[in-house]
Design a protein around this motif. Structure first.
Motif, PDB file in Angstrom:
ATOM      1  N   THR A   1       0.808  -1.217   0.000  1.00  0.00           N
ATOM      2  CA  THR A   1       0.000   0.000   0.000  1.00  0.00           C
ATOM      3  C   THR A   1       0.849   1.279   0.000  1.00  0.00           C
ATOM      4  O   THR A   1       0.340   2.343  -0.358  1.00  0.00           O
ATOM      5  N   VAL A   2       2.119   1.165   0.392  1.00  0.00           N
ATOM      6  CA  VAL A   2       2.951   2.381   0.483  1.00  0.00           C
ATOM      7  C   VAL A   2       3.158   3.015  -0.889  1.00  0.00           C
ATOM      8  O   VAL A   2       2.896   4.217  -1.062  1.00  0.00           O
TER       9      VAL A   2
ATOM     10  N   ASN B   1       5.332   1.257   8.026  1.00  0.00           N
ATOM     11  CA  ASN B   1       4.642   1.691   6.804  1.00  0.00           C
ATOM     12  C   ASN B   1       4.079   3.097   6.938  1.00  0.00           C
ATOM     13  O   ASN B   1       4.061   3.859   5.957  1.00  0.00           O
ATOM     14  N   PHE B   2       3.620   3.457   8.129  1.00  0.00           N
ATOM     15  CA  PHE B   2       3.188   4.848   8.339  1.00  0.00           C
ATOM     16  C   PHE B   2       4.355   5.817   8.165  1.00  0.00           C
ATOM     17  O   PHE B   2       4.193   6.905   7.593  1.00  0.00           O
TER      18      PHE B   2
ATOM     19  N   ALA C   1       2.210  -4.725  14.689  1.00  0.00           N
ATOM     20  CA  ALA C   1       2.375  -3.353  15.188  1.00  0.00           C
ATOM     21  C   ALA C   1       3.620  -2.704  14.594  1.00  0.00           C
ATOM     22  O   ALA C   1       3.594  -1.526  14.185  1.00  0.00           O
ATOM     23  N   SER C   2       4.705  -3.436  14.541  1.00  0.00           N
ATOM     24  CA  SER C   2       5.940  -2.898  13.954  1.00  0.00           C
ATOM     25  C   SER C   2       5.755  -2.621  12.471  1.00  0.00           C
ATOM     26  O   SER C   2       6.228  -1.590  11.939  1.00  0.00           O
ATOM     27  N   LEU C   3       5.063  -3.516  11.789  1.00  0.00           N
ATOM     28  CA  LEU C   3       4.835  -3.328  10.357  1.00  0.00           C
ATOM     29  C   LEU C   3       3.994  -2.088  10.086  1.00  0.00           C
ATOM     30  O   LEU C   3       4.270  -1.316   9.146  1.00  0.00           O
TER      31      LEU C   3
ATOM     32  N   ILE D   1       7.202   9.830   4.313  1.00  0.00           N
ATOM     33  CA  ILE D   1       8.340  10.203   3.463  1.00  0.00           C
ATOM     34  C   ILE D   1       7.938  10.193   1.984  1.00  0.00           C
ATOM     35  O   ILE D   1       8.274  11.110   1.221  1.00  0.00           O
ATOM     36  N   THR D   2       7.235   9.144   1.579  1.00  0.00           N
ATOM     37  CA  THR D   2       6.839   9.030   0.177  1.00  0.00           C
ATOM     38  C   THR D   2       5.888  10.153  -0.229  1.00  0.00           C
ATOM     39  O   THR D   2       5.984  10.693  -1.344  1.00  0.00           O
TER      40      THR D   2
END
Length: 302
Positions: free
Chosen positions: A124-125, A172-173, A166-168, A178-179
């Protein structure tokens, strides 16, 4: 105005990336049905697959409608939130599949479920970062059902899997932020370059217009000046094309007059001087006269 153009470009990028999401949904769903066919009932898999394909078809139609219609400031935001709703519903369907596929007693099914959810969350990023609410909604809709399943299931790997989720999500957030900034900077630079090109084209057109006006002005000022042309033989021949023929005729006349003068050697010196002065006056008058001068003026001068 610039902010509206940036937002519109980002939403257009969001809908262009939706086709990749559609393809991934079709391919991964077929693999998921094949893996879960022995662990989940066929009726449930059929209903889930039908709902996913229906949502995919509606999403494709919305993307085509978005591409074929003109958009203003208000409609572009509605289209963006519509894409967000589609992303959330798609994420929720995959989250429900994660709920069903979270089976610690079936390692193959559990491993496949973890791989699928991890790939969907990470994918999704690049596809949804153009509009961060769409990405956040899609990730949360995908992860929350699986997280609830981990909390309600008494298993040794539930805690580890929950920590992984949670780490993932946090990673991704972060990459979404940044993106999104990079996309905004890229679109902003592109718009600035387009504005600069338009400005340069306008300046080029103004310069060409001014150059043509200068050329027309100089052409209108190029009028013949008889005095200077008469004193400079090349200019006289350039302005009066018939000047060479007139000078030839004048030369013949001068030769004839000189012959007459040589034939009349017995005449008095005063008469010969008068004839030479008349011939000289005729030559000077013929050279300095404009092209519209007629033969009557020459006879009068003679």
């Amino acid at each position: 105005m610039q902010e509206d153009k940036i937002r519109q470009a980002l939403v257009e990028l969001l809908y262009r990336n939706s086709y990749g999401v559609v393809i991934s949904n079709i391919v991964i769903s077929m693999a998921a049905v094949y893996v879960l066919r022995t662990a989940v009932s066929a009726n449930w898999l059929t209903g889930w697959l039908a709902a996913l394909y229906l949502l995919t078809a509606v999403r494709v139609l919305a993307s085509r409608r978005f591409s074929s219609r003109s958009r203003d400031r208000g409609s572009i935001l509605r289209w963006a939130w519509l894409a967000t709703a589609f992303s959330c519903m798609s994420g929720l369907l995959w989250g429900v599949l994660g709920w069903v596929g979270f089976m610690p007693e079936a390692p193959i099914v559990l491993s496949f479920t973890v791989i699928v959810l991890t790939g969907l969350v990470c994918g999704t990023v690049p596809s949804l970062s153009a509009f961060p609410p769409a990405l956040v909604g899609s990730i949360l809709a995908t992860v929350v059902p699986v997280a609830l399943r981990c909390l309600t299931t008494q298993s040794d790997i539930s805690g580890a899997f929950l920590f992984l989720l949670a780490s993932l999500v946090a990673i991704n957030f972060y990459y979404c932020r940044i993106t999104y900034r990079m996309l905004r900077e890229t679109v902003s630079l592109r718009l600035e370059n387009e504005t600069l090109v338009e400005h340069l084209q306008e300046e080029r057109d103004r310069a060409q217009t001014a150059d043509r006006a200068k050329t027309r002005f100089l052409a209108s000022r190029r009028l013949p000046y008889w005095g200077s042309a008469a004193t400079y033989p090349p200019a006289r021949r350039a302005i009066w094309p018939a000047g060479r023929n007139r000078l030839s005729a004048t030369s013949v006349g001068c030769s004839t007059l000189c012959s007459i003068s040589r034939g009349s050697m017995r005449a008095s010196s005063r008469s010969r001087a008068r004839r030479c002065r008349c011939a000289t006056s005729l030559v000077i008058f013929a050279m300095n006269s404009p092209p519209r001068q007629n033969n009557a003026d020459l006879r009068g001068a003679w």
